[in-house]
Design an enzyme around this catalytic site. Structure first.
Site, PDB file in Angstrom:
ATOM      1  N   SER A 145      33.812  44.830  40.820  1.00 25.82           N
ATOM      2  CA  SER A 145      35.179  44.994  41.574  1.00 25.82           C
ATOM      3  C   SER A 145      35.821  43.768  42.339  1.00 25.82           C
ATOM      4  O   SER A 145      37.113  43.549  42.302  1.00 25.82           O
ATOM      5  CB  SER A 145      35.461  46.113  42.288  1.00 25.82           C
ATOM      6  OG  SER A 145      34.306  46.801  42.530  1.00 25.82           O
ATOM      7  N   HIS A 166      36.637  46.222  34.438  1.00 22.98           N
ATOM      8  CA  HIS A 166      36.647  47.158  35.678  1.00 22.98           C
ATOM      9  C   HIS A 166      37.096  48.379  35.372  1.00 22.98           C
ATOM     10  O   HIS A 166      38.298  48.677  35.371  1.00 22.98           O
ATOM     11  CB  HIS A 166      37.312  46.366  36.695  1.00 22.98           C
ATOM     12  CG  HIS A 166      37.501  46.807  38.187  1.00 22.98           C
ATOM     13  ND1 HIS A 166      38.592  46.619  38.852  1.00 22.98           N
ATOM     14  CD2 HIS A 166      36.568  47.588  38.851  1.00 22.98           C
ATOM     15  CE1 HIS A 166      38.323  47.320  40.115  1.00 22.98           C
ATOM     16  NE2 HIS A 166      37.119  47.809  39.872  1.00 22.98           N
ATOM     17  N   GLU A 178      40.647  47.539  33.880  1.00 22.34           N
ATOM     18  CA  GLU A 178      41.068  46.110  33.889  1.00 22.34           C
ATOM     19  C   GLU A 178      40.139  45.211  33.038  1.00 22.34           C
ATOM     20  O   GLU A 178      39.000  45.252  33.194  1.00 22.34           O
ATOM     21  CB  GLU A 178      41.136  45.491  35.597  1.00 22.34           C
ATOM     22  CG  GLU A 178      42.178  46.108  36.394  1.00 22.34           C
ATOM     23  CD  GLU A 178      42.041  45.650  37.680  1.00 22.34           C
ATOM     24  OE1 GLU A 178      43.286  45.091  38.079  1.00 22.34           O
ATOM     25  OE2 GLU A 178      40.977  45.496  38.437  1.00 22.34           O
ATOM     26  N   ASN A 217      43.687  45.786  43.181  1.00 22.61           N
ATOM     27  CA  ASN A 217      43.198  45.570  44.499  1.00 22.61           C
ATOM     28  C   ASN A 217      43.924  44.481  45.248  1.00 22.61           C
ATOM     29  O   ASN A 217      44.261  44.561  46.280  1.00 22.61           O
ATOM     30  CB  ASN A 217      41.560  45.225  44.278  1.00 22.61           C
ATOM     31  CG  ASN A 217      40.748  46.498  44.526  1.00 22.61           C
ATOM     32  OD1 ASN A 217      41.244  47.557  44.560  1.00 22.61           O
ATOM     33  ND2 ASN A 217      39.735  46.282  44.012  1.00 22.61           N
TER      34      ASN A 217
HETATM   35  P1  NAD Z   1      25.467  52.038  43.015  1.00 24.70           P
HETATM   36  O1  NAD Z   1      24.725  51.534  43.962  1.00 24.70           O
HETATM   37  O2  NAD Z   1      25.933  53.518  42.853  1.00 24.70           O
HETATM   38  O3  NAD Z   1      24.738  52.025  41.571  1.00 24.70           O
HETATM   39  C1  NAD Z   1      23.953  50.817  41.116  1.00 24.70           C
HETATM   40  C2  NAD Z   1      22.741  50.797  39.943  1.00 24.70           C
HETATM   41  O4  NAD Z   1      22.431  49.828  39.782  1.00 24.70           O
HETATM   42  C3  NAD Z   1      21.565  51.541  41.074  1.00 24.70           C
HETATM   43  O5  NAD Z   1      21.164  52.685  40.482  1.00 24.70           O
HETATM   44  C4  NAD Z   1      20.713  50.325  41.046  1.00 24.70           C
HETATM   45  O6  NAD Z   1      19.446  50.624  41.150  1.00 24.70           O
HETATM   46  C5  NAD Z   1      20.867  49.560  39.719  1.00 24.70           C
HETATM   47  N1  NAD Z   1      20.373  48.516  39.303  1.00 24.70           N
HETATM   48  C6  NAD Z   1      20.007  47.411  40.446  1.00 24.70           C
HETATM   49  N2  NAD Z   1      19.526  46.370  39.731  1.00 24.70           N
HETATM   50  C7  NAD Z   1      19.633  46.477  38.478  1.00 24.70           C
HETATM   51  C8  NAD Z   1      19.334  45.918  37.200  1.00 24.70           C
HETATM   52  N3  NAD Z   1      18.739  44.871  37.166  1.00 24.70           N
HETATM   53  N4  NAD Z   1      19.627  46.503  36.063  1.00 24.70           N
HETATM   54  C9  NAD Z   1      20.032  47.808  35.936  1.00 24.70           C
HETATM   55  N5  NAD Z   1      20.366  48.394  37.147  1.00 24.70           N
HETATM   56  C10 NAD Z   1      20.261  47.968  38.346  1.00 24.70           C
HETATM   57  O7  NAD Z   1      26.838  50.914  42.636  1.00 24.70           O
HETATM   58  P2  NAD Z   1      28.061  51.516  41.788  1.00 24.70           P
HETATM   59  O8  NAD Z   1      29.021  52.237  42.803  1.00 24.70           O
HETATM   60  O9  NAD Z   1      27.844  52.223  40.755  1.00 24.70           O
HETATM   61  O10 NAD Z   1      28.770  50.094  41.623  1.00 24.70           O
HETATM   62  C11 NAD Z   1      28.239  49.325  40.486  1.00 24.70           C
HETATM   63  C12 NAD Z   1      29.129  48.328  40.136  1.00 24.70           C
HETATM   64  O11 NAD Z   1      30.596  48.715  39.770  1.00 24.70           O
HETATM   65  C13 NAD Z   1      29.459  47.278  41.396  1.00 24.70           C
HETATM   66  O12 NAD Z   1      29.752  45.606  40.944  1.00 24.70           O
HETATM   67  C14 NAD Z   1      30.729  47.622  41.858  1.00 24.70           C
HETATM   68  O13 NAD Z   1      31.618  46.714  42.580  1.00 24.70           O
HETATM   69  C15 NAD Z   1      31.459  48.027  40.681  1.00 24.70           C
HETATM   70  N6  NAD Z   1      32.513  49.124  40.869  1.00 24.70           N
HETATM   71  C16 NAD Z   1      32.164  50.306  41.791  1.00 24.70           C
HETATM   72  C17 NAD Z   1      33.210  51.231  41.880  1.00 24.70           C
HETATM   73  C18 NAD Z   1      32.982  52.374  42.969  1.00 24.70           C
HETATM   74  O14 NAD Z   1      34.180  52.960  43.521  1.00 24.70           O
HETATM   75  N7  NAD Z   1      31.652  52.648  43.330  1.00 24.70           N
HETATM   76  C19 NAD Z   1      34.483  51.037  41.350  1.00 24.70           C
HETATM   77  C20 NAD Z   1      34.549  49.966  40.371  1.00 24.70           C
HETATM   78  C21 NAD Z   1      33.471  49.004  40.115  1.00 24.70           C
END
Ligand code: NAD
Length: 674
Positions: A145, A166, A178, A217
């Site tokens: 994001s 995104h 996005e 954002n």
């Molecule tokens: P999260 O922490 O809930 O999940 C991330 C997962 O990735 C974890 O389970 C972790 O163990 C795993 N991980 C770590 N290293 C890894 C690897 N090498 N291969 C595969 N998996 C691996 O995070 P999230 O909230 O799901 O966010 C993930 C991405 O999405 C980030 O880039 C975040 O910025 C983006 N994002 C998040 C949101 C939100 O609201 N949470 C919204 C849009 C985008």
């Protein structure tokens, strides 16, 4: 097999790109891997599997993939229960594999969507591994994001195949994605990602440059930050800001309420990394570890207090234009730098942030001259760079393109052919059926003043002679229309409400049959729109009602009269006085709708009726509609006179000659509407 892959199959499915990179064609995407089984990863996996793709979800530990899989199971069961998926939850689950081994996950995929934690070093490490293990033509998409796609892409040999996709949280519910270009992303990669997102039944918007915050954002920034500056400078209170933005301007949540929900520290660190100054109020909250709901306390107290505790009237005197002008300014910067179009920005803010309307659209109504004036005054007064009007905004102002009143602003507001509609879609097929789709699914197709005005404009400017019939339906499966858009009601002038009323009459009096195709909620103003139609065909799961009494109001779009004429005073009064919803079976029993059919038979039921109407005599149908509508309001003698007049008018028409000739000759008539 998804619709997308059926409909987009082309050539050999491989595109050659200058520079030698050969990327996956969108129509060739079949196998997908999602990296990360966390919040976003499991949701994206679920959405991809629902769309018919085989997908492997990978995380680093067994327990993480298992937990993500359980979350998917739970969510699919819910969707299944509510009838929101066409297959069983098990059928969808059959397409999902899980693993902790990267090579197994990505060895033969067409597309990887990475949803690992938001750390550049980690993402680059992952992309380095993907370079080794994925087929050369696989598309590599990141769900980041806030990180730069360009920087992530430096970890692979071929940055042309890296793109941002995104998704918003939660992916199953949020429609927006996005699609972000890194500096070296090829058009083929971005277009394939865009088409892939569409195949998921989501709405993609292009973000054509890799700018901090992308579109949503970036524009949301001032919504969150400017009120915090105002509170920090003792120019407003938290409650004033939230109440004003919600109750006067129609946003679904106040800026502080939203900050508490998303976590005050999240925005804080994104701004800090981007070199944007955080207002003192935000600094204080982060230092005190009062980060919002997740810590029990943020701007509001969720443990000892009642959470957000503002009242509708609290917003009096809050300077909402100061906040909105800055969001418009951010939008103008994005347009001026060719990052996104006004349409993409407005779609992004509606679907991604739940805004009642996009900032460009709203700016055209406010007047860009007023917005520029506001920014300049704030800039002069404070010397703060954030108020400096964007070049593109100034250009529009200087060339007289100051919004709706000037006929041109971010959008063209010309009448007639040039008019573009924002809140509805329509098409006229070769049979002469004008199909209107109310397109505000994120607001359950609630009728805003703009939407009502667009319906009125479309029906008033389309030549009925080119049409045989009109249909009206809602976008999506949840609602035909859940009512008038009451957010921002406090700010609505009585004159605006009156301005909307002719739409119902325009529909009721339109000289061609108008049929409402109803799926889901059909309430309040939405139900009144359906009542203004000549027939209503609904799914069995649809719900009907006039809930206005709960707001201390009565229906204002004709229900007190049309409903009474349709179902009788006792039933109409029950609906209006009690404000309850009734189901489709009851509505059919009461004669409020023509029939209720299972959801998968709705299209056929519509087609059956349409087939008769499009082949019927246009003038005969027009006279029948008029005589029946007007006769209903007249005493019996007058109504019978109307009928006789209608009958004799028709006797002289070519259509009657054709109808009687066809009857004699035992063939189907071909009516021409003369
Ligand atoms: P999260 O922490 O809930 O999940 C991330 C997962 O990735 C974890 O389970 C972790 O163990 C795993 N991980 C770590 N290293 C890894 C690897 N090498 N291969 C595969 N998996 C691996 O995070 P999230 O909230 O799901 O966010 C993930 C991405 O999405 C980030 O880039 C975040 O910025 C983006 N994002 C998040 C949101 C939100 O609201 N949470 C919204 C849009 C985008």
């Amino acid at each position: 097999m998804s619709v997308f892959r059926d409909s987009l199959t082309s050539g050999d499915g491989v595109n050659s790109v200058p520079g030698g990179f050969v990327c996956m064609d969108a129509s060739e995407i079949e196998r997908v891997a999602v990296l990360g089984a966390g919040n976003m990863g499991h949701g994206i996996t679920e959405v991809v599997a629902i769309a018919g793709y085989d997908v492997t979800m990978r995380d680093v530990e067994e327990e993480f993939v298992d937990s993500g899989y359980e979350d998917i199971e739970w969510s699919l069961d819910k969707l299944d229960e509510k009838g929101r998926i066409d297959e069983s939850a098990d059928d969808v689950l059959d397409r999902i594999d899980i693993t902790t081994d990267l090579e197994t996950a990505v060895g033969d995929v067409d597309l990887v969507i990475e949803a690992a934690p938001e750390r550049m070093a980690l993402k680059q490490e992952i992309y380095g591994e993907l370079d080794d293990f994925t087929p050369d033509d696989a598309i590599l998409a990141s769900n980041t994001s806030s990180l730069s796609i360009t920087e992530i892409a430096t970890a692979v040999d071929d940055p042309e195949r890296v793109v941002g996709t995104h998704f918003f949280n939660p992916p199953v519910k949020m429609d927006l994605v996005e699609v972000i270009y890194g500096e070296r992303t090829s058009d083929e990669t971005a277009e394939a990602a865009h088409a892939f997102v569409e195949s998921l039944d989501k709405t993609p918007i292009y973000v054509r440059k890799d700018v901090q915050g992308f579109v949503v954002n970036s524009v949301l920034g001032p919504f969150m930050v400017e009120p915090a500056w105002m509170v920090s400078n003792s120019e407003a209170t938290i409650q004033e800001a939230d109440a004003a933005m919600v109750h006067q301007r129609g946003y679904p949540m106040g800026p502080f309420e939203l900050g508490d929900l998303t976590g005050i520290d999240i925005g804080y660190s994104v701004r800090e990394e981007a070199g944007i100054e955080n207002p003192p109020l935000i600094e204080e909250k982060v230092e005190a570890e009062e980060l919002g709901r997740k810590t029990g306390k943020g701007y509001y107290d969720y443990e000892e207090g009642e959470g957000a505790d503002y009242e509708p009237g609290d917003g009096e005197g809050f300077d909402t234009l100061r906040v909105e002008a800055q969001m418009v300014n951010e939008a103008a910067k994005l347009i001026g730098q060719d990052v996104a179009t006004p349409e993409a920005i407005d779609t992004g803010m509606r679907l991604g942030a739940g805004f009642p309307e996009g900032p460009c659209r709203r700016a055209d109504d406010i007047g860009l001259d007023r917005i520029i004036e506001k920014l300049e005054a704030l800039h002069d007064e404070t010397g703060e760079e954030r108020f400096a009007p964007a070049d593109y905004l100034v250009e529009l102002g200087e060339s007289g393109k100051t919004g709706a009143d000037a006929g041109q602003g971010f959008y063209s507001h010309g009448d007639g052919d040039e008019r573009t509609y924002h809140d509805l879609n329509y098409e006229i097929d070769d049979r002469g059926v004008l199909a209107i789709e109310l397109d505000r699914p994120e607001r359950l197709n609630a009728l805003s003043q703009d939407l009502l005005e667009e319906i009125d404009h479309l029906l008033s400017t389309t030549d009925p002679d080119e049409l045989r019939c009109v249909t009206i339906e809602g976008t999506g499966e949840r609602a035909f229309s859940a009512g008038a858009d009451v957010t921002g009601f406090a700010d609505t002038e009585p004159a605006d409400v009156l301005r909307a009323t002719p739409t119902y009459e325009t529909v009721a009096e339109f000289p061609r049959p108008v049929i409402a195709k109803i799926e889901g909620f059909c309430l309040g103003g939405g139900h009144e729109l359906a009542l203004a139609c000549d027939m209503r065909i609904a799914t069995e799961g649809s719900k009907f009602g006039q809930p206005e009494i709960g707001l201390g109001l009565i229906p204002g779009g004709g229900a007190t009269q049309r409903l009474t004429r349709l179902v009788g005073a006792a039933r109409a009064k029950e609906l209006v006085f009690r404000g309850h919803q009734i189901d489709a079976a009851t509505a059919a029993d009461w004669g409020m709708i023509n029939r209720a059919v299972p959801a998968n038979e709705l299209d056929n039921a519509m087609e059956e009726v349409l087939a008769d109407i499009v082949n019927g005599p246009p003038v005969g149908l027009e006279v029948a509609k008029k005589v029946m509508n007007e006769g209903a309001d007249a005493d019996l003698d007058a109504a019978l006179t109307l009928e006789r007049q209608g009958f004799s008018i028709l006797m002289g028409t070519d259509d009657v000659a054709e109808g009687t000739a066809a009857f004699r000759e035992d063939r189907d008539p071909e009516f021409e509407g003369r």
